[in-house]
Design a protein around this motif. Sequence first.
Motif, PDB file in Angstrom:
ATOM      1  N   LEU A   1      -2.053   8.286  -7.966  1.00 46.01           N
ATOM      2  CA  LEU A   1      -2.941   8.343  -6.813  1.00 46.01           C
ATOM      3  C   LEU A   1      -2.162   8.566  -5.530  1.00 46.01           C
ATOM      4  CD1 LEU A   1      -5.232   5.273  -7.629  1.00 46.01           C
ATOM      5  CD2 LEU A   1      -5.859   7.674  -7.853  1.00 46.01           C
ATOM      6  N   SER A   2      -2.862   9.054  -4.524  1.00 38.39           N
ATOM      7  CA  SER A   2      -2.281   9.162  -3.193  1.00 38.39           C
ATOM      8  C   SER A   2      -2.086   7.762  -2.617  1.00 38.39           C
ATOM      9  CB  SER A   2      -3.206   9.982  -2.292  1.00 38.39           C
ATOM     10  OG  SER A   2      -2.825   9.868  -0.940  1.00 38.39           O
ATOM     11  N   SER A   3      -1.086   7.599  -1.755  1.00 38.96           N
ATOM     12  CA  SER A   3      -0.814   6.287  -1.168  1.00 38.96           C
ATOM     13  C   SER A   3      -1.972   5.784  -0.319  1.00 38.96           C
ATOM     14  CB  SER A   3       0.457   6.355  -0.318  1.00 38.96           C
ATOM     15  OG  SER A   3       0.295   7.292   0.739  1.00 38.96           O
ATOM     16  N   ALA A   4      -2.848   6.683   0.132  1.00 35.74           N
ATOM     17  CA  ALA A   4      -3.992   6.260   0.945  1.00 35.74           C
ATOM     18  C   ALA A   4      -4.931   5.339   0.174  1.00 35.74           C
ATOM     19  CB  ALA A   4      -4.759   7.486   1.437  1.00 35.74           C
ATOM     20  N   PHE A   5      -4.917   5.415  -1.165  1.00 38.52           N
ATOM     21  CA  PHE A   5      -5.818   4.607  -1.971  1.00 38.52           C
ATOM     22  C   PHE A   5      -5.265   3.209  -2.253  1.00 38.52           C
ATOM     23  CE2 PHE A   5      -7.163   8.914  -2.947  1.00 38.52           C
ATOM     24  CZ  PHE A   5      -8.532   8.809  -2.889  1.00 38.52           C
ATOM     25  N   ASN A   6      -3.969   3.000  -2.089  1.00 36.21           N
ATOM     26  CA  ASN A   6      -3.411   1.703  -2.474  1.00 36.21           C
ATOM     27  C   ASN A   6      -2.445   1.114  -1.449  1.00 36.21           C
ATOM     28  OD1 ASN A   6      -0.905   3.148  -2.979  1.00 36.21           O
ATOM     29  ND2 ASN A   6      -1.795   3.784  -4.930  1.00 36.21           N
TER      30      ASN A   6
END
Length: 243
Positions: free
Chosen positions: A137-142
Motif C-alpha cells: 500500500l501507499s504510505s498515505a494509508f498507514n
Amino acid sequence: MASTTQPPGRRKLIHSLDTPFSAVSWPEISLDDQDTILELLCNLLSPLGQHRRAHIKRSKGKRAARRAAETGPQDRSPSGAKAPPRPELCAEVDVGFNSITRRLEELSQTNSDSQSIASKVGLSQPYSMIFVARGDLSSAFNCHFPKMIGVTSKDSHHADKARLVGFSKPCSDRLGSALGVARVSSVAVTRGAPGAGALWDFVQKAVAPVGISWLQDVGCTEYRETKISSVESSVGTKKAKMA
C-alpha cells in the motif's frame, strides 16, 4: 518584437511552516526478522482460515440471495451439519484498516488504565501487536499507525507496550490466504491471545516500542519555536521581452 529566454538553472528558496515536534517513525526491523514474524503470524492465523473455508459459505452476491429467497428454501444435504463454534482466537484478532483504526481511536480517547480501556471498548485486552503490509500500500494509508499506537500505549509499562510491525515486502495475499479471504492489509492481535505466546515472545525481542519523545513532555511549559523549513528548488525558464 523578439523574445529571448534566460539561461536554465535558476534556483529559488521556498519557505514553509512545519511542526516543532519530531516525526514519529516506524520501528526498524531486519528483513530476516520480518520473515520470521510473518511465518509465525501465518501459523497463528491459519486455523481461522481453515474454519472459514470449511464452515462459512462464501457470498454469491445480493442477486443470488434474492433468487434463493424467491425459489424457497432448498433441501439441505445430510452432511450439512451444524458448524462448530469459531476458534477462540477469532475474538482476539481484528482484521482490516478500518476496524483497527476505529479501535485505536476508541482506545486513545481515554487516559484510564488498560483494564478500564479494554472494558470500555469491548476488548478482553488492548492490542499487543499490530501488523501492517506496508509493501502493498501507499504510505498515505498507514502513516497514522505509529502515532496512534504510540498514544494508546504511552502509559503502559515498557515490556507491555504494543508493538508495530511493518512488512516491507508485499504479503497481503499470503495473509489473506492464511485467513481465508482475498487479501489483508493489516492484522491486530490483543494481549494474551490464545496461541500467540511464541509470536509475542519473538516480536517483543525483535521490535522496539513506538517512541514519541515529545509526547512525554505534554505537560511541559517550555516554549517551542515555530519551525520554518527552507528548501531550495529549481525554477523554470522565464521569457524576457525585448523591444
